[in-house]
Design a protein around this motif. Structure first.
Motif, PDB file in Angstrom:
ATOM      1  N   LEU A  63      94.041  -8.714 -17.394  1.00 30.85           N
ATOM      2  CA  LEU A  63      93.332  -9.225 -18.570  1.00 30.85           C
ATOM      3  C   LEU A  63      92.084 -10.012 -18.195  1.00 30.85           C
ATOM      4  O   LEU A  63      91.116 -10.041 -18.957  1.00 30.85           O
ATOM      5  CB  LEU A  63      94.266 -10.093 -19.413  1.00 30.85           C
ATOM      6  N   LEU A  64      92.093 -10.648 -17.051  1.00 30.06           N
ATOM      7  CA  LEU A  64      90.933 -11.450 -16.649  1.00 30.06           C
ATOM      8  C   LEU A  64      89.863 -10.648 -15.921  1.00 30.06           C
ATOM      9  O   LEU A  64      88.691 -11.008 -15.956  1.00 30.06           O
ATOM     10  CB  LEU A  64      91.374 -12.625 -15.770  1.00 30.06           C
ATOM     11  N   VAL A  65      90.258  -9.556 -15.261  1.00 31.08           N
ATOM     12  CA  VAL A  65      89.298  -8.801 -14.444  1.00 31.08           C
ATOM     13  C   VAL A  65      89.074  -7.390 -14.983  1.00 31.08           C
ATOM     14  O   VAL A  65      87.940  -6.991 -15.267  1.00 31.08           O
ATOM     15  CB  VAL A  65      89.776  -8.741 -12.974  1.00 31.08           C
ATOM     16  N   LEU A  66      90.139  -6.623 -15.113  1.00 28.73           N
ATOM     17  CA  LEU A  66      89.990  -5.205 -15.440  1.00 28.73           C
ATOM     18  C   LEU A  66      89.568  -4.956 -16.882  1.00 28.73           C
ATOM     19  O   LEU A  66      88.688  -4.123 -17.134  1.00 28.73           O
ATOM     20  CB  LEU A  66      91.293  -4.466 -15.142  1.00 28.73           C
ATOM     21  N   VAL A  67      90.183  -5.638 -17.825  1.00 25.69           N
ATOM     22  CA  VAL A  67      89.871  -5.387 -19.237  1.00 25.69           C
ATOM     23  C   VAL A  67      88.415  -5.724 -19.562  1.00 25.69           C
ATOM     24  O   VAL A  67      87.727  -4.916 -20.192  1.00 25.69           O
ATOM     25  CB  VAL A  67      90.862  -6.126 -20.159  1.00 25.69           C
ATOM     26  N   PRO A  68      87.877  -6.883 -19.129  1.00 24.65           N
ATOM     27  CA  PRO A  68      86.452  -7.122 -19.394  1.00 24.65           C
ATOM     28  C   PRO A  68      85.545  -6.094 -18.727  1.00 24.65           C
ATOM     29  O   PRO A  68      84.525  -5.697 -19.303  1.00 24.65           O
ATOM     30  CB  PRO A  68      86.200  -8.521 -18.826  1.00 24.65           C
ATOM     31  N   ALA A  69      85.912  -5.632 -17.539  1.00 26.10           N
ATOM     32  CA  ALA A  69      85.094  -4.618 -16.863  1.00 26.10           C
ATOM     33  C   ALA A  69      85.106  -3.306 -17.640  1.00 26.10           C
ATOM     34  O   ALA A  69      84.066  -2.666 -17.817  1.00 26.10           O
ATOM     35  CB  ALA A  69      85.603  -4.396 -15.441  1.00 26.10           C
ATOM     36  N   VAL A  70      86.265  -2.891 -18.107  1.00 26.23           N
ATOM     37  CA  VAL A  70      86.362  -1.642 -18.876  1.00 26.23           C
ATOM     38  C   VAL A  70      85.619  -1.766 -20.206  1.00 26.23           C
ATOM     39  O   VAL A  70      84.906  -0.850 -20.626  1.00 26.23           O
ATOM     40  CB  VAL A  70      87.843  -1.248 -19.085  1.00 26.23           C
ATOM     41  N   LEU A  71      85.781  -2.913 -20.882  1.00 26.36           N
ATOM     42  CA  LEU A  71      85.076  -3.108 -22.147  1.00 26.36           C
ATOM     43  C   LEU A  71      83.567  -3.129 -21.944  1.00 26.36           C
ATOM     44  O   LEU A  71      82.820  -2.561 -22.752  1.00 26.36           O
ATOM     45  CB  LEU A  71      85.544  -4.391 -22.825  1.00 26.36           C
ATOM     46  N   ALA A  72      83.089  -3.768 -20.871  1.00 30.20           N
ATOM     47  CA  ALA A  72      81.650  -3.776 -20.593  1.00 30.20           C
ATOM     48  C   ALA A  72      81.159  -2.365 -20.299  1.00 30.20           C
ATOM     49  O   ALA A  72      80.085  -1.957 -20.766  1.00 30.20           O
ATOM     50  CB  ALA A  72      81.358  -4.701 -19.417  1.00 30.20           C
ATOM     51  N   TYR A  73      81.942  -1.591 -19.549  1.00 32.48           N
ATOM     52  CA  TYR A  73      81.566  -0.207 -19.258  1.00 32.48           C
ATOM     53  C   TYR A  73      81.478   0.612 -20.539  1.00 32.48           C
ATOM     54  O   TYR A  73      80.513   1.347 -20.757  1.00 32.48           O
ATOM     55  CB  TYR A  73      82.587   0.408 -18.298  1.00 32.48           C
ATOM     56  N   ARG A  74      82.487   0.490 -21.406  1.00 36.10           N
ATOM     57  CA  ARG A  74      82.474   1.242 -22.665  1.00 36.10           C
ATOM     58  C   ARG A  74      81.286   0.847 -23.532  1.00 36.10           C
ATOM     59  O   ARG A  74      80.667   1.696 -24.171  1.00 36.10           O
ATOM     60  CB  ARG A  74      83.768   1.007 -23.438  1.00 36.10           C
ATOM     61  N   LEU A  75      80.983  -0.446 -23.553  1.00 30.83           N
ATOM     62  CA  LEU A  75      79.856  -0.922 -24.355  1.00 30.83           C
ATOM     63  C   LEU A  75      78.537  -0.378 -23.821  1.00 30.83           C
ATOM     64  O   LEU A  75      77.686   0.085 -24.581  1.00 30.83           O
ATOM     65  CB  LEU A  75      79.837  -2.449 -24.386  1.00 30.83           C
ATOM     66  N   VAL A  76      78.355  -0.402 -22.503  1.00 32.94           N
ATOM     67  CA  VAL A  76      77.121   0.119 -21.900  1.00 32.94           C
ATOM     68  C   VAL A  76      76.995   1.612 -22.159  1.00 32.94           C
ATOM     69  O   VAL A  76      75.916   2.110 -22.502  1.00 32.94           O
ATOM     70  CB  VAL A  76      77.087  -0.197 -20.391  1.00 32.94           C
ATOM     71  N   VAL A  77      78.088   2.352 -22.025  1.00 34.74           N
ATOM     72  CA  VAL A  77      78.045   3.797 -22.286  1.00 34.74           C
ATOM     73  C   VAL A  77      77.702   4.061 -23.743  1.00 34.74           C
ATOM     74  O   VAL A  77      76.878   4.932 -24.060  1.00 34.74           O
ATOM     75  CB  VAL A  77      79.386   4.455 -21.900  1.00 34.74           C
ATOM     76  N   GLN A  78      78.293   3.298 -24.644  1.00 36.79           N
ATOM     77  CA  GLN A  78      78.030   3.484 -26.077  1.00 36.79           C
ATOM     78  C   GLN A  78      76.564   3.209 -26.398  1.00 36.79           C
ATOM     79  O   GLN A  78      75.919   3.973 -27.117  1.00 36.79           O
ATOM     80  CB  GLN A  78      78.940   2.542 -26.876  1.00 36.79           C
ATOM     81  N   VAL A  79      76.040   2.116 -25.856  1.00 29.47           N
ATOM     82  CA  VAL A  79      74.650   1.739 -26.152  1.00 29.47           C
ATOM     83  C   VAL A  79      73.685   2.745 -25.547  1.00 29.47           C
ATOM     84  O   VAL A  79      72.740   3.190 -26.206  1.00 29.47           O
ATOM     85  CB  VAL A  79      74.364   0.307 -25.651  1.00 29.47           C
TER      86      VAL A  79
END
Length: 125
Positions: A63-79
């Motif tokens: 929750l502290l490392v992997l989830v923020p990384a995955v969410l940031a990746y998804r956000l960058v891909v979406q944008v």
């Protein structure tokens, strides 16, 4: 229109929310187990306590490392997809709309090709 935005947001946050709920539940279980068999108890630590503690620790790291990384990746891909592709960009085909012919179509094409090469009429179904 608004409902599709909510569904997309739910898809985006579904797994992290499930992990947070699982973490909170396991944290409560760990607290209950530590009252009975913690590190300072006369009986020592039990296997259940160690297993739950390991699961809580793994979920915490996730929750502290992997989830923020995955969410940031998804956000960058979406944008970047919206910026580069625009609204006109075609959606990727789903499995039902793929370019590959269905098995029945391939079988029909193969049988009709075989029949025309032998100069015989195709079989009547």
């Amino acid at each position: 229109m608004r409902l599709s935005w909510l569904r997309a947001g739910w898809r985006f946050l579904r797994l992290p929310l499930i992990l947070v709920v699982l973490y909170l539940v396991l944290r409560l279980v760990l607290a209950a187990l530590s009252e009975r068999q913690g590190f300072g108890s006369p009986d020592g630590t039990g296997l259940a306590y160690l297993a739950v503690a390991a699961a809580v620790s793994a979920l915490r790291v996730g929750l502290l490392v992997l989830v923020p990384a995955v969410l940031a990746y998804r956000l960058v891909v979406q944008v970047t997809t919206r910026l580069l592709g625009g609204a006109d960009a075609p959606a990727p085909p789903s499995n039902a709309e793929s370019d590959y012919p269905r098995a029945a179509d391939r079988d029909f094409q193969a049988s009709s090709t075989a029949c025309t090469t032998k100069n015989t009429p195709p079989p009547v179904a």
